[in-house]
Design a protein around this motif. Structure first.
Motif, short mmCIF file in Angstrom:
data_model
loop_
_atom_site.label_atom_id
_atom_site.label_comp_id
_atom_site.label_asym_id
_atom_site.label_seq_id
_atom_site.Cartn_x
_atom_site.Cartn_y
_atom_site.Cartn_z
N TRP A 262 35.80 -47.90 -20.54
CA TRP A 262 36.51 -46.89 -20.84
C TRP A 262 37.41 -47.58 -18.93
O TRP A 262 38.83 -47.11 -18.29
CB TRP A 262 36.49 -45.71 -20.56
CG TRP A 262 36.83 -45.18 -21.94
CD1 TRP A 262 37.10 -45.95 -22.90
CD2 TRP A 262 35.56 -43.87 -22.68
NE1 TRP A 262 36.80 -45.30 -24.35
CE2 TRP A 262 35.88 -44.82 -24.10
CE3 TRP A 262 34.45 -43.20 -22.34
CZ2 TRP A 262 35.26 -43.84 -24.94
CZ3 TRP A 262 34.69 -41.83 -22.94
CH2 TRP A 262 34.16 -42.95 -24.66
N SER A 263 35.89 -46.88 -18.09
CA SER A 263 36.14 -46.98 -15.90
C SER A 263 37.40 -48.86 -16.66
O SER A 263 37.85 -48.15 -14.96
CB SER A 263 35.12 -46.85 -15.81
OG SER A 263 34.19 -47.91 -15.68
N ILE A 266 40.91 -48.49 -16.61
CA ILE A 266 41.71 -47.42 -15.34
C ILE A 266 42.17 -48.41 -14.31
O ILE A 266 40.66 -49.06 -13.90
CB ILE A 266 40.93 -45.61 -15.26
CG1 ILE A 266 40.91 -44.80 -16.58
CG2 ILE A 266 41.38 -45.54 -13.99
CD1 ILE A 266 39.81 -44.05 -16.18
N GLU A 289 42.24 -37.03 -11.93
CA GLU A 289 43.11 -37.12 -13.33
C GLU A 289 42.15 -38.53 -13.60
O GLU A 289 43.33 -38.54 -15.56
CB GLU A 289 44.35 -37.23 -12.67
CG GLU A 289 45.05 -35.72 -11.96
CD GLU A 289 46.12 -36.30 -11.85
OE1 GLU A 289 46.83 -37.07 -12.30
OE2 GLU A 289 47.01 -34.85 -11.12
N LYS A 290 41.95 -39.30 -13.39
CA LYS A 290 41.40 -40.38 -13.07
C LYS A 290 40.68 -40.46 -14.74
O LYS A 290 39.96 -40.25 -15.24
CB LYS A 290 41.45 -41.91 -12.58
CG LYS A 290 42.94 -41.81 -11.54
CD LYS A 290 42.73 -42.56 -10.89
CE LYS A 290 43.94 -43.48 -10.26
NZ LYS A 290 44.51 -44.20 -10.90
N ASN A 292 39.35 -37.47 -16.08
CA ASN A 292 39.58 -37.26 -16.91
C ASN A 292 40.37 -37.62 -18.42
O ASN A 292 39.89 -37.28 -19.61
CB ASN A 292 40.75 -35.93 -16.95
CG ASN A 292 40.21 -34.14 -16.47
OD1 ASN A 292 39.22 -34.26 -17.09
ND2 ASN A 292 40.84 -33.75 -15.82
N VAL A 293 41.33 -38.86 -17.54
CA VAL A 293 41.70 -39.55 -19.14
C VAL A 293 40.42 -40.59 -19.80
O VAL A 293 40.20 -40.48 -21.29
CB VAL A 293 41.73 -41.01 -18.08
CG1 VAL A 293 42.37 -41.84 -19.31
CG2 VAL A 293 43.48 -40.14 -17.49
N MET A 294 39.05 -40.71 -18.74
CA MET A 294 37.78 -41.12 -19.23
C MET A 294 37.37 -40.15 -20.73
O MET A 294 36.72 -39.85 -21.51
CB MET A 294 36.83 -41.43 -18.78
CG MET A 294 36.95 -42.79 -17.74
SD MET A 294 36.39 -42.92 -16.61
CE MET A 294 34.46 -42.67 -17.55
N ASP A 296 38.45 -37.19 -21.96
CA ASP A 296 39.55 -37.02 -23.36
C ASP A 296 39.52 -37.78 -24.40
O ASP A 296 39.36 -37.26 -25.24
CB ASP A 296 40.86 -36.85 -22.44
CG ASP A 296 41.69 -35.68 -21.65
OD1 ASP A 296 40.47 -34.62 -22.04
OD2 ASP A 296 42.25 -36.01 -21.04
N ARG A 297 38.74 -38.84 -23.95
CA ARG A 297 38.53 -39.79 -25.21
C ARG A 297 36.99 -38.94 -26.06
O ARG A 297 36.67 -39.72 -26.50
CB ARG A 297 38.39 -41.34 -24.67
CG ARG A 297 39.97 -41.70 -24.12
CD ARG A 297 39.11 -42.93 -23.51
NE ARG A 297 39.70 -44.20 -24.33
CZ ARG A 297 39.32 -45.28 -24.68
NH1 ARG A 297 39.89 -45.56 -22.43
NH2 ARG A 297 39.43 -46.14 -25.50
#
Length: 338
Positions: A262-263, A266, A289-290, A292-294, A296-297
């Motif tokens: 995931w990282s 991004i 924010e970046k 949180n993208v991770m 949220d999964r």
């Protein structure tokens, strides 16, 4: 503090009274707070006549009451080195006080403290009153409720202690301990162990005190701990506030390989010209924010929260807990045969 937090965690106390806190204005909340408890403190705000610095308030004395966050406190009031909290229980309003009476108080300070204790027991708005504390009434025989052969003494210390005993009898206040020792101090010169009953629980309703026990001292204190079970409760509020459920991210269900993948998905690149004009908070917002993208999964799961959490500091490991248990066992042996 570590030992106190461990004691609360093991015994699941609802209310904890501590005297001689030695707190002062510059103390940060993190230094004395206990997770899951609200603190109500009364620091010393006066000087002692015996103080070596007459221009400075002594950073000694003081009292604090820790109340479980599930218990609603209606009000609190303070006196010299002392504090009392009011709470609504199944029987009505109850007042719980924590008092420290220093033997170094002058007559004016002692009378002011006595007036505060009287206010607790003459409060008609509360159906029951309990007052825990280190009263230092060394000339009182709690077994007989009399002065120790000094009724006619003109000694100022004895006369002041007699005022406390007179007030207890006048208002019909009961006391818990009679022949126990609450302080044990070894005279390093003579090798003699001096035992005395200085701590006490004063109360108005005998049927509300179920049982009690004395335990080992905390830290460097030479006073024992007193645990009591009171027959009062805020059961409806406890059940309502004690347990809550919420959704949390379950990171244990995610592998390190997935997080790494995931990282890589991004874009972490930032324009250098834009970065120069950004504040630290703005930069952190972008990174947040970046992340949180991770986050949220990560799958969600329902978690039950109990207010009566166990305190677990990093240094409270098995070795420390074992040392505390061994100390308690040694104290129990000493208590039987000092």
């Amino acid at each position: 503090m570590t030992e106190l937090k461990h004691l609360i965690s093991v015994n699941q106390y609802d209310i904890v009274c501590v005297t001689e806190t030695h707190f002062y204005d510059g103390l940060t909340r993190a230094e004395y707070e206990i997770p899951g408890f609200n603190p109500y403190r009364a620091d010393r705000n006066f000087k002692l006549d015996r103080s070596t610095n007459y221009n400075q308030i002594s950073e000694c004395g003081g009292s604090i009451i820790y109340v479980n966050q599930s218990i609603e406190i209606l009000d609190c009031k303070t006196g010299p080195d002392s504090i009392a909290v009011s709470l609504e229980c199944d029987i009505g309003k109850v007042l719980i006080g924590c008092v420290y009476r220093s033997p170094s108080l002058n007559k004016r300070q002692d009378l002011k403290l006595l007036e505060f204790v009287k206010e607790i027991f003459t409060d008609e708005n509360h159906i029951a009153k309990f007052c825990y504390g280190d009263f230092n009434l060394s000339h009182v025989s709690w077994q007989s409720g009399t002065m120790t052969g000094m009724n006619d003494s003109v000694n100022s210390t004895v006369c002041m202690q007699k005022l406390y005993l007179d007030f207890i009898h006048e208002l019909g206040v009961s006391w818990l301990l009679t022949s126990e020792s609450t302080r044990r101090r070894l005279n390093k010169v003579t090798g003699v162990l001096n035992e005395s009953l200085l701590d006490q629980l004063l109360f108005t309703e005998e049927n509300l005190v179920n049982e009690y026990k004395l335990g080992p001292h905390l830290g460097k204190s030479d006073h024992v701990t007193l645990t009591t079970e009171l027959n009062v409760s805020q059961s409806s509020k406890l059940e309502e506030n004690k347990v809550t459920t919420e959704e949390r991210r379950c990171w244990s269900k995610v592998t390190s390989e997935e997080i790494l993948q995931w990282s890589h998905e991004i874009s972490w690149n930032l324009d250098p010209d834009e970065v120069d004009d950004m504040s630290v908070n703005e930069l952190w917002s972008i990174i947040f924010e970046k992340l949180n993208v991770m986050s949220d999964r990560v799958p969600l799961q329902n978690v039950t929260n109990n207010i009566d959490i166990n305190y677990s500091a990093p240094w409270v490991n098995r070795s420390l807990k074992r040392a505390i248990r061994n100390k308690n066992k040694a104290w129990n042996v000493f208590d039987v045969n000092p």
